[in-house]
Design a protein around this motif. Structure first.
Motif, PDB file in Angstrom:
ATOM      1  N   SER A 103       0.820  -1.210   0.000  1.00 15.36           N
ATOM      2  CA  SER A 103       0.000   0.000   0.000  1.00 15.36           C
ATOM      3  C   SER A 103       0.851   1.256   0.000  1.00 15.36           C
ATOM      4  O   SER A 103       0.372   2.337  -0.362  1.00 15.36           O
ATOM      5  CB  SER A 103      -0.949   0.014   1.210  1.00 15.36           C
ATOM      6  N   VAL A 104       2.123   1.136   0.387  1.00 20.33           N
ATOM      7  CA  VAL A 104       3.061   2.258   0.312  1.00 20.33           C
ATOM      8  C   VAL A 104       3.829   2.219  -1.002  1.00 20.33           C
ATOM      9  O   VAL A 104       4.019   3.243  -1.665  1.00 20.33           O
ATOM     10  CB  VAL A 104       4.025   2.242   1.515  1.00 20.33           C
ATOM     11  N   LEU A 105       4.265   1.035  -1.405  1.00 22.31           N
ATOM     12  CA  LEU A 105       5.002   0.903  -2.665  1.00 22.31           C
ATOM     13  C   LEU A 105       4.170   1.364  -3.863  1.00 22.31           C
ATOM     14  O   LEU A 105       4.734   1.783  -4.879  1.00 22.31           O
ATOM     15  CB  LEU A 105       5.452  -0.541  -2.869  1.00 22.31           C
ATOM     16  N   SER A 106       2.852   1.300  -3.740  1.00 24.44           N
ATOM     17  CA  SER A 106       1.983   1.747  -4.838  1.00 24.44           C
ATOM     18  C   SER A 106       2.089   3.250  -5.072  1.00 24.44           C
ATOM     19  O   SER A 106       1.722   3.738  -6.140  1.00 24.44           O
ATOM     20  CB  SER A 106       0.524   1.384  -4.544  1.00 24.44           C
ATOM     21  N   GLY A 107       2.561   3.989  -4.069  1.00 20.65           N
ATOM     22  CA  GLY A 107       2.833   5.406  -4.248  1.00 20.65           C
ATOM     23  C   GLY A 107       1.692   6.353  -3.985  1.00 20.65           C
ATOM     24  O   GLY A 107       1.856   7.572  -4.121  1.00 20.65           O
ATOM     25  N   GLY A 108       0.534   5.844  -3.607  1.00 21.49           N
ATOM     26  CA  GLY A 108      -0.587   6.723  -3.304  1.00 21.49           C
ATOM     27  C   GLY A 108      -0.923   7.656  -4.444  1.00 21.49           C
ATOM     28  O   GLY A 108      -1.104   7.239  -5.591  1.00 21.49           O
ATOM     29  N   ARG A 109      -0.975   8.962  -4.151  1.00 23.17           N
ATOM     30  CA  ARG A 109      -1.377   9.946  -5.157  1.00 23.17           C
ATOM     31  C   ARG A 109      -0.190  10.628  -5.844  1.00 23.17           C
ATOM     32  O   ARG A 109      -0.368  11.602  -6.573  1.00 23.17           O
ATOM     33  CB  ARG A 109      -2.304  10.985  -4.503  1.00 23.17           C
ATOM     34  N   PHE A 110       0.998  10.111  -5.640  1.00 25.26           N
ATOM     35  CA  PHE A 110       2.153  10.628  -6.350  1.00 25.26           C
ATOM     36  C   PHE A 110       2.216  10.026  -7.753  1.00 25.26           C
ATOM     37  O   PHE A 110       1.912   8.838  -7.950  1.00 25.26           O
ATOM     38  CB  PHE A 110       3.452  10.286  -5.613  1.00 25.26           C
ATOM     39  N   ALA A 111       2.625  10.819  -8.714  1.00 24.48           N
ATOM     40  CA  ALA A 111       2.825  10.316 -10.068  1.00 24.48           C
ATOM     41  C   ALA A 111       3.991   9.333 -10.071  1.00 24.48           C
ATOM     42  O   ALA A 111       4.935   9.465  -9.276  1.00 24.48           O
ATOM     43  CB  ALA A 111       3.109  11.471 -11.022  1.00 24.48           C
ATOM     44  N   ALA A 112       3.941   8.341 -10.964  1.00 26.01           N
ATOM     45  CA  ALA A 112       4.967   7.302 -10.995  1.00 26.01           C
ATOM     46  C   ALA A 112       6.369   7.874 -11.139  1.00 26.01           C
ATOM     47  O   ALA A 112       7.326   7.396 -10.510  1.00 26.01           O
ATOM     48  CB  ALA A 112       4.675   6.324 -12.128  1.00 26.01           C
ATOM     49  N   GLU A 113       6.512   8.918 -11.958  1.00 26.63           N
ATOM     50  CA  GLU A 113       7.833   9.491 -12.189  1.00 26.63           C
ATOM     51  C   GLU A 113       8.355  10.283 -10.984  1.00 26.63           C
ATOM     52  O   GLU A 113       9.526  10.682 -10.958  1.00 26.63           O
ATOM     53  CB  GLU A 113       7.825  10.390 -13.421  1.00 26.63           C
ATOM     54  N   ALA A 114       7.493  10.514  -9.994  1.00 30.97           N
ATOM     55  CA  ALA A 114       7.902  11.263  -8.800  1.00 30.97           C
ATOM     56  C   ALA A 114       8.227  10.346  -7.633  1.00 30.97           C
ATOM     57  O   ALA A 114       8.411  10.807  -6.503  1.00 30.97           O
ATOM     58  CB  ALA A 114       6.810  12.249  -8.397  1.00 30.97           C
ATOM     59  N   ILE A 115       8.314   9.032  -7.882  1.00 30.81           N
ATOM     60  CA  ILE A 115       8.547   8.055  -6.822  1.00 30.81           C
ATOM     61  C   ILE A 115       9.923   7.423  -7.001  1.00 30.81           C
ATOM     62  O   ILE A 115      10.285   6.995  -8.096  1.00 30.81           O
ATOM     63  CB  ILE A 115       7.467   6.959  -6.832  1.00 30.81           C
ATOM     64  N   ALA A 116      10.693   7.356  -5.923  1.00 27.38           N
ATOM     65  CA  ALA A 116      11.995   6.702  -5.933  1.00 27.38           C
ATOM     66  C   ALA A 116      12.067   5.687  -4.804  1.00 27.38           C
ATOM     67  O   ALA A 116      11.491   5.899  -3.736  1.00 27.38           O
ATOM     68  CB  ALA A 116      13.112   7.740  -5.775  1.00 27.38           C
ATOM     69  N   ARG A 117      12.765   4.589  -5.057  1.00 29.77           N
ATOM     70  CA  ARG A 117      12.950   3.567  -4.029  1.00 29.77           C
ATOM     71  C   ARG A 117      14.391   3.551  -3.547  1.00 29.77           C
ATOM     72  O   ARG A 117      15.324   3.697  -4.334  1.00 29.77           O
ATOM     73  CB  ARG A 117      12.577   2.185  -4.570  1.00 29.77           C
ATOM     74  N   VAL A 118      14.545   3.344  -2.253  1.00 26.96           N
ATOM     75  CA  VAL A 118      15.858   3.220  -1.630  1.00 26.96           C
ATOM     76  C   VAL A 118      16.050   1.767  -1.216  1.00 26.96           C
ATOM     77  O   VAL A 118      15.162   1.158  -0.604  1.00 26.96           O
ATOM     78  CB  VAL A 118      15.973   4.153  -0.410  1.00 26.96           C
ATOM     79  N   GLY A 119      17.207   1.209  -1.546  1.00 20.49           N
ATOM     80  CA  GLY A 119      17.466  -0.191  -1.265  1.00 20.49           C
ATOM     81  C   GLY A 119      17.740  -0.479   0.202  1.00 20.49           C
ATOM     82  O   GLY A 119      17.866   0.425   1.038  1.00 20.49           O
ATOM     83  N   VAL A 120      17.829  -1.776   0.499  1.00 22.71           N
ATOM     84  CA  VAL A 120      18.145  -2.250   1.847  1.00 22.71           C
ATOM     85  C   VAL A 120      19.295  -3.233   1.757  1.00 22.71           C
ATOM     86  O   VAL A 120      19.591  -3.788   0.699  1.00 22.71           O
ATOM     87  CB  VAL A 120      16.928  -2.931   2.519  1.00 22.71           C
ATOM     88  N   GLY A 121      19.945  -3.485   2.890  1.00 26.83           N
ATOM     89  CA  GLY A 121      20.982  -4.501   2.949  1.00 26.83           C
ATOM     90  C   GLY A 121      20.372  -5.878   3.153  1.00 26.83           C
ATOM     91  O   GLY A 121      19.155  -6.028   3.250  1.00 26.83           O
ATOM     92  N   ASN A 122      21.222  -6.905   3.240  1.00 25.92           N
ATOM     93  CA  ASN A 122      20.674  -8.262   3.386  1.00 25.92           C
ATOM     94  C   ASN A 122      20.073  -8.505   4.754  1.00 25.92           C
ATOM     95  O   ASN A 122      19.443  -9.539   4.982  1.00 25.92           O
ATOM     96  CB  ASN A 122      21.723  -9.318   3.037  1.00 25.92           C
ATOM     97  N   SER A 123      20.242  -7.545   5.672  1.00 29.97           N
ATOM     98  CA  SER A 123      19.562  -7.636   6.967  1.00 29.97           C
ATOM     99  C   SER A 123      18.143  -7.087   6.898  1.00 29.97           C
ATOM    100  O   SER A 123      17.356  -7.265   7.813  1.00 29.97           O
ATOM    101  CB  SER A 123      20.342  -6.847   8.023  1.00 29.97           C
ATOM    102  N   GLY A 124      17.843  -6.360   5.816  1.00 29.14           N
ATOM    103  CA  GLY A 124      16.530  -5.752   5.661  1.00 29.14           C
ATOM    104  C   GLY A 124      16.454  -4.313   6.101  1.00 29.14           C
ATOM    105  O   GLY A 124      15.392  -3.692   6.006  1.00 29.14           O
ATOM    106  N   LEU A 125      17.569  -3.748   6.569  1.00 32.29           N
ATOM    107  CA  LEU A 125      17.570  -2.353   7.023  1.00 32.29           C
ATOM    108  C   LEU A 125      17.886  -1.420   5.868  1.00 32.29           C
ATOM    109  O   LEU A 125      18.716  -1.722   5.000  1.00 32.29           O
ATOM    110  CB  LEU A 125      18.577  -2.155   8.149  1.00 32.29           C
ATOM    111  N   ILE A 126      17.251  -0.264   5.873  1.00 30.78           N
ATOM    112  CA  ILE A 126      17.401   0.704   4.808  1.00 30.78           C
ATOM    113  C   ILE A 126      18.850   1.173   4.688  1.00 30.78           C
ATOM    114  O   ILE A 126      19.562   1.333   5.677  1.00 30.78           O
ATOM    115  CB  ILE A 126      16.457   1.908   5.035  1.00 30.78           C
ATOM    116  N   ASP A 127      19.286   1.400   3.458  1.00 34.51           N
ATOM    117  CA  ASP A 127      20.626   1.899   3.173  1.00 34.51           C
ATOM    118  C   ASP A 127      20.618   3.417   3.376  1.00 34.51           C
ATOM    119  O   ASP A 127      20.075   4.159   2.558  1.00 34.51           O
ATOM    120  CB  ASP A 127      21.007   1.539   1.734  1.00 34.51           C
ATOM    121  N   LEU A 128      21.206   3.872   4.456  1.00 31.06           N
ATOM    122  CA  LEU A 128      21.174   5.297   4.792  1.00 31.06           C
ATOM    123  C   LEU A 128      21.997   6.133   3.820  1.00 31.06           C
ATOM    124  O   LEU A 128      21.691   7.310   3.600  1.00 31.06           O
ATOM    125  CB  LEU A 128      21.650   5.506   6.223  1.00 31.06           C
ATOM    126  N   VAL A 129      23.023   5.538   3.238  1.00 29.09           N
ATOM    127  CA  VAL A 129      23.819   6.257   2.239  1.00 29.09           C
ATOM    128  C   VAL A 129      22.965   6.529   1.005  1.00 29.09           C
ATOM    129  O   VAL A 129      22.964   7.644   0.461  1.00 29.09           O
ATOM    130  CB  VAL A 129      25.087   5.457   1.867  1.00 29.09           C
TER     131      VAL A 129
END
Length: 385
Positions: A103-129
């Protein structure tokens, strides 16, 4: 025949006694909360008492709690351009972690081109860099990072995320649906601007949730327009019984949190110790802070769909991960984002515990696994990440 063992609490929970009693009382209230007569005022009191309970559970101001039909609607209401705080500029884009709920990955009311994803490590924690890089240029963003993952139970470093987000002049949404009632947190401690919650994950009824706003936030555009309920932020006559049950469940969950967390962590550790007797056993995100009730595991060659059916026939309800895919067993996008291949992701089984889980339940689960694993793993080849 012995009773069944329910180990799928991250999908949904039984209704708490307190929630059932609150809902039962609310069903006899005939007034509309928007009406000014005595019946309407009685209905309004139920809604506002529940709002007070939800606010108290997450350290918020009651007027900043917006009731919705559930967590998905709360997330959809949140994910929209135009939000701002103080003298800041309105957000124009969305940045999400790769392990968010659909329900978050779908991006809600943001246009597709205005959405960016940030990766995670193999532990599942977000890559802060990666997060810093995503926010280093461009207009202000709404960043969405869940507090606790529904599949692995991994807890994101939300405080650090908040510091990065706010330093970039952006806003932070935290999906805390799996965390409420399992770990101690509040909106100010997290540094979140918006927090979303759901009733049925904490012993409340299905079909009710909430968006909680931090003080000073502006620009929220409603999804539903009409009668002006919820201070114009969510139109429609309130679900009085559902809201009353949600509020009662939240208060009960918070009051029992410390004892429940200790109880569940002990049971989870015993469960994982027993599972690790199987050669090649992997517990995902086991090297980082996790919810006290969640175990996502696999064994080389295991097929989750077969395992879930096998456990079910043994009288034990478990899951292959998220329960939000129309009942289909599909490879986990969370494990894919963590870098595991399809063979591993297709073999992940989730066991999630709750306040009424007993030591006997864990024993039955481990006994069932010992009976099942020979058949489930026979002739299987090793899968690797």
């Amino acid at each position: 025949m012995s009773s069944r063992v329910y180990l799928d609490w991250n999908a949904t929970t039984p209704l708490r006694r307190e929630a059932r009693e609150a809902m039962s009382a609310a069903w006899d209230v005939c007034g509309n909360p928007s009406s000014v007569h005595a019946e309407g005022r009685k209905a309004r009191r139920l809604v506002e008492n529940a709002r007070l309970g939800i606010a108290g559970a997450v350290g918020a101001v009651p007027r900043n709690v917006v009731f919705t039909s559930g967590g998905t609607e709360a997330n959809a209401l949140t994910l929209a351009p135009g939000l701002w705080r103080g003298s800041g500029r309105p957000v124009e884009r969305l940045v999400v972690s790769a392990v968010e709920h659909p329900s978050v990955l779908s991006g809600g009311r943001f246009a597709a081109e205005a959405i960016a994803r940030v990766g995670v490590g193999n532990s599942g924690l977000i890559d802060l860099v990666q997060l810093r890089a995503a926010l280093s240029s461009g207009p202000p963003a709404l960043v969405s990072v869940m507090l606790a993952n529904n599949e692995t139970g991994a807890l994101q470093p939300v405080k650090e995320v908040a510091e990065i987000v706010h330093a970039a002049g952006s806003l932070l949404h935290v999906d805390a649906i799996q965390a409420l009632g399992k770990i101690n947190f509040d909106i100010n401690m997290l540094g979140a601007d918006l927090v979303t919650l759901s009733g049925h994950k904490i012993g409340g009824p299905k079909g009710v949730g909430a968006l909680v706003l931090a003080e000073g936030l502006s620009g929220l555009e409603p999804l539903l327009r009409g009668g002006g309920q919820e201070k114009g932020r969510r139109a429609g006559t309130e679900n009085i019984a559902g809201i009353a049950g949600f509020g009662a469940a939240a208060e009960a969950a918070i009051s029992a949190l410390v004892a429940d967390a200790a109880h569940l962590e002990g049971l989870r550790d015993r469960l994982e110790s027993g599972l690790r007797e199987t050669s090649g056993m992997m517990v995902f995100s086991d090297g980082v802070p996790r919810l006290p009730n969640t175990t996502l595991f696999t064994v080389p060659g295991l097929k989750a769909e077969t395992a879930v059916i096998g456990f079910d026939l043994e009288g034990i309800a478990v899951s292959s991960g998220s329960a939000c895919s129309s009942g289909k067993v599909q490879p986990s996008h969370v494990l894919n984002a963590m870098g595991f291949n399809a063979g591993v992701a297709q073999g992940a089984v989730r066991l999630s515990l709750g306040w009424s889980t007993t030591s006997e339940d864990i024993g039955r689960c481990l006994e069932a696994w010992r009976r099942l694993k020979g058949t489930l793993l026979k002739g299987c080849k090793r899968n690797t990440a």
